[in-house]
Design a protein around this motif. Structure first.
Motif, PDB file in Angstrom:
ATOM      1  N   PHE A   1       3.184  -8.440   8.444  1.00 35.47           N
ATOM      2  CA  PHE A   1       4.273  -9.396   8.276  1.00 35.47           C
ATOM      3  C   PHE A   1       4.300 -10.010   6.880  1.00 35.47           C
ATOM      4  O   PHE A   1       5.319 -10.026   6.223  1.00 35.47           O
ATOM      5  N   ASP A   2       3.201 -10.536   6.411  1.00 39.89           N
ATOM      6  CA  ASP A   2       3.182 -11.223   5.124  1.00 39.89           C
ATOM      7  C   ASP A   2       2.521 -10.379   4.032  1.00 39.89           C
ATOM      8  O   ASP A   2       3.128 -10.053   3.032  1.00 39.89           O
ATOM      9  N   GLU A   3       1.271 -10.076   4.231  1.00 42.65           N
ATOM     10  CA  GLU A   3       0.524  -9.301   3.239  1.00 42.65           C
ATOM     11  C   GLU A   3      -0.534  -8.483   3.961  1.00 42.65           C
ATOM     12  O   GLU A   3      -0.787  -8.668   5.151  1.00 42.65           O
TER      13      GLU A   3
ATOM     14  N   THR B   1      -6.618   0.220   1.520  1.00 41.03           N
ATOM     15  CA  THR B   1      -5.304   0.851   1.398  1.00 41.03           C
ATOM     16  C   THR B   1      -5.368   1.968   0.357  1.00 41.03           C
ATOM     17  O   THR B   1      -6.326   2.063  -0.413  1.00 41.03           O
ATOM     18  N   TRP B   2      -4.338   2.828   0.342  1.00 41.46           N
ATOM     19  CA  TRP B   2      -4.328   3.954  -0.591  1.00 41.46           C
ATOM     20  C   TRP B   2      -4.429   3.520  -2.048  1.00 41.46           C
ATOM     21  O   TRP B   2      -5.205   4.110  -2.802  1.00 41.46           O
ATOM     22  N   PRO B   3      -3.669   2.531  -2.503  1.00 43.83           N
ATOM     23  CA  PRO B   3      -3.817   2.145  -3.914  1.00 43.83           C
ATOM     24  C   PRO B   3      -5.236   1.696  -4.269  1.00 43.83           C
ATOM     25  O   PRO B   3      -5.769   2.037  -5.325  1.00 43.83           O
ATOM     26  N   LYS B   4      -5.865   0.952  -3.362  1.00 44.25           N
ATOM     27  CA  LYS B   4      -7.235   0.494  -3.608  1.00 44.25           C
ATOM     28  C   LYS B   4      -8.208   1.671  -3.585  1.00 44.25           C
ATOM     29  O   LYS B   4      -9.106   1.771  -4.427  1.00 44.25           O
ATOM     30  N   LEU B   5      -8.016   2.582  -2.644  1.00 48.64           N
ATOM     31  CA  LEU B   5      -8.880   3.759  -2.548  1.00 48.64           C
ATOM     32  C   LEU B   5      -8.769   4.626  -3.792  1.00 48.64           C
ATOM     33  O   LEU B   5      -9.776   5.101  -4.319  1.00 48.64           O
TER      34      LEU B   5
END
Length: 60
Positions: free
Chosen positions: A7-9, A16-20
């Motif tokens: 819902f928010d963040e 998550t994919w970007p962090k991975l």
């Protein structure tokens, strides 16, 4: 983000994919560069494949 299940963040602690990709891409590029430099590409891909198989089995 459209289509996000949150819902928010993103909740804390979720990978998550970007962090991975930020964690995995630089070491992988360095490893592949060194493998090409020292002509160990086949061995490197073998070790990477074996480690991914072991990780997959352990996470099962």
């Amino acid at each position: 983000m459209p289509g996000s299940p949150y819902f928010d963040e993103t909740p804390k602690g979720i990978l998550t994919w970007p962090k991975l990709l930020t964690y995995c891409t630089p070491p992988l590029i360095l490893t592949l560069f060194l493998a090409v430099k020292y002509e160990l590409l086949l061995e490197t891909f073998g070790i990477l494949s074996l480690s991914l198989i072991v990780i997959g089995i352990l996470r099962k």
